[in-house]
Design a protein around this motif. Structure first.
Motif, PDB file in Angstrom:
ATOM      1  N   ARG A 473     -14.633 -22.366  31.032  1.00  0.00           N
ATOM      2  CA  ARG A 473     -13.862 -23.353  31.781  1.00  0.00           C
ATOM      3  C   ARG A 473     -13.742 -22.930  33.239  1.00  0.00           C
ATOM      4  NH1 ARG A 473     -14.939 -25.788  28.106  1.00  0.00           N
ATOM      5  NH2 ARG A 473     -13.686 -27.032  26.653  1.00  0.00           N
ATOM      6  N   PHE A 474     -13.645 -23.934  34.145  1.00  0.00           N
ATOM      7  CA  PHE A 474     -13.390 -23.666  35.550  1.00  0.00           C
ATOM      8  C   PHE A 474     -11.907 -23.327  35.733  1.00  0.00           C
ATOM      9  CE2 PHE A 474     -17.451 -24.862  36.596  1.00  0.00           C
ATOM     10  CZ  PHE A 474     -17.760 -26.161  36.261  1.00  0.00           C
ATOM     11  N   GLN A 475     -11.632 -22.491  36.709  1.00  0.00           N
ATOM     12  CA  GLN A 475     -10.247 -22.290  37.149  1.00  0.00           C
ATOM     13  C   GLN A 475     -10.185 -22.618  38.625  1.00  0.00           C
ATOM     14  OE1 GLN A 475      -8.283 -18.573  36.128  1.00  0.00           O
ATOM     15  NE2 GLN A 475      -7.065 -18.677  37.997  1.00  0.00           N
ATOM     16  N   PRO A 476      -9.456 -23.662  39.021  1.00  0.00           N
ATOM     17  CA  PRO A 476      -9.373 -24.036  40.438  1.00  0.00           C
ATOM     18  C   PRO A 476      -8.890 -22.864  41.283  1.00  0.00           C
ATOM     19  CG  PRO A 476      -8.391 -25.731  39.046  1.00  0.00           C
ATOM     20  CD  PRO A 476      -8.673 -24.548  38.163  1.00  0.00           C
ATOM     21  N   GLU A 477      -9.446 -22.756  42.505  1.00  0.00           N
ATOM     22  CA  GLU A 477      -9.112 -21.623  43.357  1.00  0.00           C
ATOM     23  C   GLU A 477      -7.642 -21.608  43.764  1.00  0.00           C
ATOM     24  OE1 GLU A 477     -13.485 -21.037  45.468  1.00  0.00           O
ATOM     25  OE2 GLU A 477     -11.726 -21.538  46.667  1.00  0.00           O
ATOM     26  N   ASP A 478      -7.019 -22.791  43.819  1.00  0.00           N
ATOM     27  CA  ASP A 478      -5.630 -22.865  44.263  1.00  0.00           C
ATOM     28  C   ASP A 478      -4.641 -22.751  43.105  1.00  0.00           C
ATOM     29  OD1 ASP A 478      -5.195 -26.487  44.504  1.00  0.00           O
ATOM     30  OD2 ASP A 478      -6.379 -25.240  43.132  1.00  0.00           O
ATOM     31  N   LYS A 479      -5.108 -22.422  41.905  1.00  0.00           N
ATOM     32  CA  LYS A 479      -4.241 -22.309  40.739  1.00  0.00           C
ATOM     33  C   LYS A 479      -4.315 -20.884  40.179  1.00  0.00           C
ATOM     34  CE  LYS A 479      -3.245 -26.775  40.557  1.00  0.00           C
ATOM     35  NZ  LYS A 479      -1.881 -27.307  40.781  1.00  0.00           N
ATOM     36  N   SER A 480      -3.139 -20.326  39.848  1.00  0.00           N
ATOM     37  CA  SER A 480      -3.129 -18.999  39.227  1.00  0.00           C
ATOM     38  C   SER A 480      -3.547 -19.068  37.773  1.00  0.00           C
ATOM     39  CB  SER A 480      -1.739 -18.371  39.333  1.00  0.00           C
ATOM     40  OG  SER A 480      -0.789 -19.152  38.601  1.00  0.00           O
ATOM     41  N   HIS A 481      -3.330 -20.233  37.132  1.00  0.00           N
ATOM     42  CA  HIS A 481      -3.732 -20.425  35.749  1.00  0.00           C
ATOM     43  C   HIS A 481      -3.767 -21.917  35.462  1.00  0.00           C
ATOM     44  CE1 HIS A 481       0.697 -20.626  35.403  1.00  0.00           C
ATOM     45  NE2 HIS A 481       0.447 -21.482  34.413  1.00  0.00           N
ATOM     46  N   VAL A 482      -4.338 -22.273  34.339  1.00  0.00           N
ATOM     47  CA  VAL A 482      -4.293 -23.648  33.855  1.00  0.00           C
ATOM     48  C   VAL A 482      -3.772 -23.617  32.426  1.00  0.00           C
ATOM     49  CG1 VAL A 482      -6.173 -24.473  35.321  1.00  0.00           C
ATOM     50  CG2 VAL A 482      -6.695 -23.558  33.061  1.00  0.00           C
ATOM     51  N   SER A 483      -3.231 -24.741  31.969  1.00  0.00           N
ATOM     52  CA  SER A 483      -2.756 -24.847  30.588  1.00  0.00           C
ATOM     53  C   SER A 483      -3.758 -25.642  29.789  1.00  0.00           C
ATOM     54  CB  SER A 483      -1.384 -25.526  30.544  1.00  0.00           C
ATOM     55  OG  SER A 483      -0.419 -24.726  31.196  1.00  0.00           O
ATOM     56  N   THR A 484      -4.137 -25.150  28.645  1.00  0.00           N
ATOM     57  CA  THR A 484      -5.147 -25.818  27.846  1.00  0.00           C
ATOM     58  C   THR A 484      -4.955 -25.461  26.385  1.00  0.00           C
ATOM     59  OG1 THR A 484      -7.545 -26.124  27.535  1.00  0.00           O
ATOM     60  CG2 THR A 484      -6.798 -23.914  28.090  1.00  0.00           C
ATOM     61  N   LYS A 485      -5.589 -26.224  25.497  1.00  0.00           N
ATOM     62  CA  LYS A 485      -5.532 -25.951  24.068  1.00  0.00           C
ATOM     63  C   LYS A 485      -6.277 -24.654  23.770  1.00  0.00           C
ATOM     64  CE  LYS A 485      -6.698 -27.997  19.574  1.00  0.00           C
ATOM     65  NZ  LYS A 485      -7.324 -29.154  18.874  1.00  0.00           N
ATOM     66  N   PHE A 486      -5.722 -23.854  22.873  1.00  0.00           N
ATOM     67  CA  PHE A 486      -6.344 -22.583  22.512  1.00  0.00           C
ATOM     68  C   PHE A 486      -7.715 -22.802  21.892  1.00  0.00           C
ATOM     69  CE2 PHE A 486      -6.941 -18.377  21.055  1.00  0.00           C
ATOM     70  CZ  PHE A 486      -7.430 -18.456  19.769  1.00  0.00           C
ATOM     71  N   ALA A 487      -8.677 -22.014  22.351  1.00  0.00           N
ATOM     72  CA  ALA A 487     -10.005 -21.992  21.745  1.00  0.00           C
ATOM     73  C   ALA A 487     -10.568 -20.603  21.988  1.00  0.00           C
ATOM     74  CB  ALA A 487     -10.909 -23.065  22.346  1.00  0.00           C
ATOM     75  N   GLY A 488     -10.880 -19.912  20.955  1.00  0.00           N
ATOM     76  CA  GLY A 488     -11.403 -18.563  21.102  1.00  0.00           C
ATOM     77  C   GLY A 488     -11.374 -17.851  19.772  1.00  0.00           C
ATOM     78  N   ALA A 494      -5.965 -12.974  24.632  1.00  0.00           N
ATOM     79  CA  ALA A 494      -4.722 -12.536  25.251  1.00  0.00           C
ATOM     80  C   ALA A 494      -3.536 -13.307  24.683  1.00  0.00           C
ATOM     81  CB  ALA A 494      -4.803 -12.743  26.771  1.00  0.00           C
ATOM     82  N   PRO A 495      -2.384 -12.653  24.520  1.00  0.00           N
ATOM     83  CA  PRO A 495      -1.236 -13.296  23.869  1.00  0.00           C
ATOM     84  C   PRO A 495      -0.728 -14.524  24.600  1.00  0.00           C
ATOM     85  CG  PRO A 495      -0.629 -11.155  24.787  1.00  0.00           C
ATOM     86  CD  PRO A 495      -2.108 -11.239  24.832  1.00  0.00           C
ATOM     87  N   GLU A 496      -0.725 -14.508  25.938  1.00  0.00           N
ATOM     88  CA  GLU A 496      -0.194 -15.677  26.659  1.00  0.00           C
ATOM     89  C   GLU A 496      -1.071 -16.911  26.434  1.00  0.00           C
ATOM     90  OE1 GLU A 496      -3.130 -13.853  29.550  1.00  0.00           O
ATOM     91  OE2 GLU A 496      -1.637 -13.099  28.136  1.00  0.00           O
ATOM     92  N   TYR A 497      -2.349 -16.684  26.122  1.00  0.00           N
ATOM     93  CA  TYR A 497      -3.247 -17.806  25.854  1.00  0.00           C
ATOM     94  C   TYR A 497      -3.183 -18.229  24.395  1.00  0.00           C
ATOM     95  CZ  TYR A 497      -7.535 -20.554  25.721  1.00  0.00           C
ATOM     96  OH  TYR A 497      -8.446 -21.570  25.546  1.00  0.00           O
ATOM     97  N   ALA A 498      -3.165 -17.266  23.471  1.00  0.00           N
ATOM     98  CA  ALA A 498      -3.123 -17.589  22.052  1.00  0.00           C
ATOM     99  C   ALA A 498      -1.833 -18.308  21.677  1.00  0.00           C
ATOM    100  CB  ALA A 498      -3.270 -16.321  21.208  1.00  0.00           C
ATOM    101  N   LEU A 499      -0.722 -17.931  22.316  1.00  0.00           N
ATOM    102  CA  LEU A 499       0.581 -18.473  21.929  1.00  0.00           C
ATOM    103  C   LEU A 499       1.026 -19.640  22.786  1.00  0.00           C
ATOM    104  CD1 LEU A 499       2.483 -15.117  21.302  1.00  0.00           C
ATOM    105  CD2 LEU A 499       1.367 -16.566  19.617  1.00  0.00           C
ATOM    106  N   ARG A 500       0.603 -19.667  24.067  1.00  0.00           N
ATOM    107  CA  ARG A 500       1.128 -20.670  24.985  1.00  0.00           C
ATOM    108  C   ARG A 500       0.059 -21.486  25.691  1.00  0.00           C
ATOM    109  NH1 ARG A 500       5.643 -22.752  25.231  1.00  0.00           N
ATOM    110  NH2 ARG A 500       6.027 -22.539  27.453  1.00  0.00           N
TER     111      ARG A 500
END
Length: 669
Positions: A473-488, A494-500
């Protein structure tokens, strides 16, 4: 005990199968099956949980005329979640007999926790996760392609009328099935001017959504239309099953009235058939003209894709021939969303072909955009895309062929123990450089999302290449993170991605840290430390040895490490732990990791803190940091429970980070 349970279930299989009439329509012959390739942690626990799950499903199918059942057994790890569904035209005895045949077929599947088998009359499936109940297409490591099976006999009288009648019947079923209460339709249709009747059914998995059912049945319609004018056809996918035949396979009094679901569409078969026939003729002409022009221009249309950095648009038939029709002897393995095959092209070059099947309308457009992106990502440690093919539902990637296969084969597979420390370090360094390129050196930031040992391929010199960009996935340069459905893949994620669902490039950093620990220890991240008093997963085991200054006990016993390498190896373990820290801000960037690796760890002002640990079975937080939080319940997600008075021992940075993740604190030290 496990053996006794297996024998009991096999006894039930034999007794249940005897209840079926031995007719062509009731023979429970498998038409598609699969056994998982990821071995269970403890075989006896897996077998016990599987037997318990299947026994409960059988009990449900045996009572109340049920046609669908789910069950799960979660004791002692190696959880098994199961589901089974029968066609609604069966009796209870026939349904149970079909299920028993499925259990018998899957009894030998002990190589991996996950398997399925499809019959005309039912399917049986189990996995080590429960997401597939609602969305049958959800898989942890690999995609599952739809399958169309056509009969070998064509209509023996009027082919045109037969084709038109079948197409009209299938179109009605396509529209009606997702609208019915139980996602099931059985219908018949008289063939005009002939003394014959067509029989057809469609069925989606009961617990799925209407949208998923609609997509699946639409794909089934496309596949079965391609069977015409053959007198029968079947479509199998994880989310639905469809079949038509001129031979009865259910009784005339078992049909479903679908008139109310067609919303005013004419039931006049002749009108429908005439319209469909005209459209079909036009489509046939268009397809022929396109095929002729394609053959005339070239089998390979490299000149038509100047923006793909030299990648070739291959003809599907050429790749089908080069892989020997995707034969078992050419099968290399499964990756995300597809199977991979070895192929020998016309110029005798050897490549790998990844076969991807997708089902939704925009998939082809997204696939082509992804191809254009990956073609322009060039790095010595990223697997190179050589070409692609996108024809109808067939989506293929042509990739570099890696003769040594995936890294996991050398860590715990058949070639375990053959990599020395220099080779392992070079692999670690190469992965880091590839990720740094994706995150910082390309014109857009790309997050891979599925870094794991099986996605690291090795060339003839054991140099690593990161593969499988299906989840990138792309991560925009002006964003520290994006929110998306877990896939992996759990264990690497990482826990912040698996849980949130919080996604940033630091998710790849965490996965990279886990891969380092696997490379050094020679163990899977999901393996428990079963030879010790505890049952810690790999990350927790590594941390405890680090805390007690017993790094050396973590090293793979097959690895011959001399004194010159010991200090460097210990430093690499510390880098791995640094990469897996929480909060996210404490993890280094991959560019920083690349600068650390050659000379060992340079912490600077950093201080290693205990990583966030996740219970992989329940997908909940086990512990947060050594500074105060333990036993978190990640299912609460209620910010109001994180009031300041409930967090007396945490500093302001920790409070903010916990609240960002929305975790429900159960106890505070």
């Amino acid at each position: 005990m496990a053996v006794l349970v297996v024998m009991f279930i096999l006894f039930l299989v034999k007794s249940g199968a005897a209840q079926l009439n031995n007719t062509e329509n009731n023979l429970n012959i498998p038409i598609r099956s699969f056994c998982g390739r990821n071995p269970p942690i403890v075989l006896s626990s897996f077998i016990n949980n599987r037997n318990s799950t299947l026994a409960e499903i059988r009990r449900q199918l045996s009572s109340n005329d049920g046609f669908y059942a789910t069950a799960q057994s979660l004791t002692e790890g190696d959880s098994v979640f199961g589901a089974a569904q029968c066609r609604n035209y069966l009796s209870t005895a026939q349904c149970v007999a079909c299920f028993d045949a499925g259990v018998s077929e899957l009894a030998s599947c002990i190589t991996g926790n996950g398997a399925y088998v499809f019959f005309d009359n039912c399917f049986v499936r189990y996995e080590n996760y429960d997401n597939f109940y609602k969305d049958p297409n959800v898989v942890e490591d690999a995609g599952i392609t739809p399958l169309g099976i056509c009969g070998n006999q064509t209509a023996y009288q009027s082919e045109t009328i037969f084709r038109q009648t079948v197409d009209a019947l299938l179109a009605d079923i396509k529209d009606a099935t997702p609208k019915t209460k139980n996602f099931y339709v059985a219908s018949t249709r008289k063939i005009t001017n002939e003394n014959a009747t067509l029989y057809a059914i469609a069925q989606c998995v009961k617990d799925t959504t209407q949208a998923i059912c609609q997509n699946c049945i639409s794909t089934a319609y496309s596949y079965l239309s391609n069977c015409l004018p053959n007198t029968q056809g079947r479509f199998i996918n994880m989310g639905c099953f469809a079949r038509y035949s001129e031979t009865p396979f259910f009784n005339d009094n078992q049909t479903i009235d679908i008139t109310s679901f067609l919303k005013g569409r004419s039931s006049n078969v002749a009108v429908i058939a005439g319209a469909v026939g005209g459209v079909c003729l036009l489509l046939i002409m268009i397809v022929f003209l396109l095929w002729f022009r394609k053959r005339k221009n070239s089998k390979k249309k490299e000149q038509d894709t100047p923006d793909l950095n030299g990648a070739i648009n291959y003809n599907y038939k050429d790749l089908q021939l080069a892989t020997k029709d995707f034969s078992k002897e050419n099968f290399l393995g499964k990756g995300g969303f597809g199977e991979v095959f070895k192929a020998i092209l016309d110029d005798k070059s050897v490549v790998a072909v990844k076969k991807i099947e997708v089902e939704y309308a925009k998939a082809k457009e997204e696939f082509e955009n992804e191809v254009k992106l990956i073609c322009n990502v060039q790095h010595r440690n990223l697997l190179r895309l050589l070409g692609w093919s996108s024809e109808e539902s067939h989506l293929l990637l042509v990739l570099e062929y890696m003769p040594n296969g995936s890294l996991d084969r050398f860590l715990w597979g058949p070639r375990r123990g053959t990599l020395n420390w220099k080779q392992r370090y070079d692999i670690i360094f190469g992965i880091a450089r590839g990720l740094a390129h994706l995150h910082n050196e390309f014109h857009v930031k790309i997050v891979h999302r599925d870094i794991k040992s099986s996605n690291i391929l090795l060339d003839h010199d054991f140099q690593p290449k990161i593969a499988d960009f299906g989840l990138a996935r792309f991560q925009p340069e002006d964003k520290s993170h994006v929110s998306t459905k877990f896939a992996g893949t759990l264990g690497y994620t990482a826990p912040e991605y698996a849980l949130r669902g919080i996604l940033s490039e630091k998710v790849d950093t965490y996965s990279f840290g886990i891969v380092i620990l696997e490379i050094i220890s020679g163990r899977r991240c999901t393996d428990t430390n079963s030879d010790k008093p505890s049952m810690d997963y790999l990350l927790e085991h590594a941390w405890k040895l680090y805390e007690s200054k017993k790094h050396f006990e973590f090293i793979d016993e097959t690895l011959d490490v001399n004194q010159n390498h010991e200090q460097h190896l210990m430093q690499i373990i510390e880098i791995a732990l640094l990469c897996t820290q929480s909060p996210v801000s404490k993890r280094p960037t991959m560019s920083e990791v690349v600068s650390m690796l050659p000379n060992g760890l340079s912490l600077g002002n950093r201080q290693l803190t205990r990583p966030t640990l996740i219970d992989l079975e329940r997908r909940v937080l086990v512990s947060y940091t050594t500074r105060g939080i333990t036993n978190h319940n990640a299912s609460g997600m209620q910010h109001e429970l994180l009031a300041k008075e409930k967090l007396p021992n945490l500093n302001e940075e920790d409070k903010l980070d916990v609240m960002e993740k929305g975790m429900n604190v159960a106890t505070v030290e």
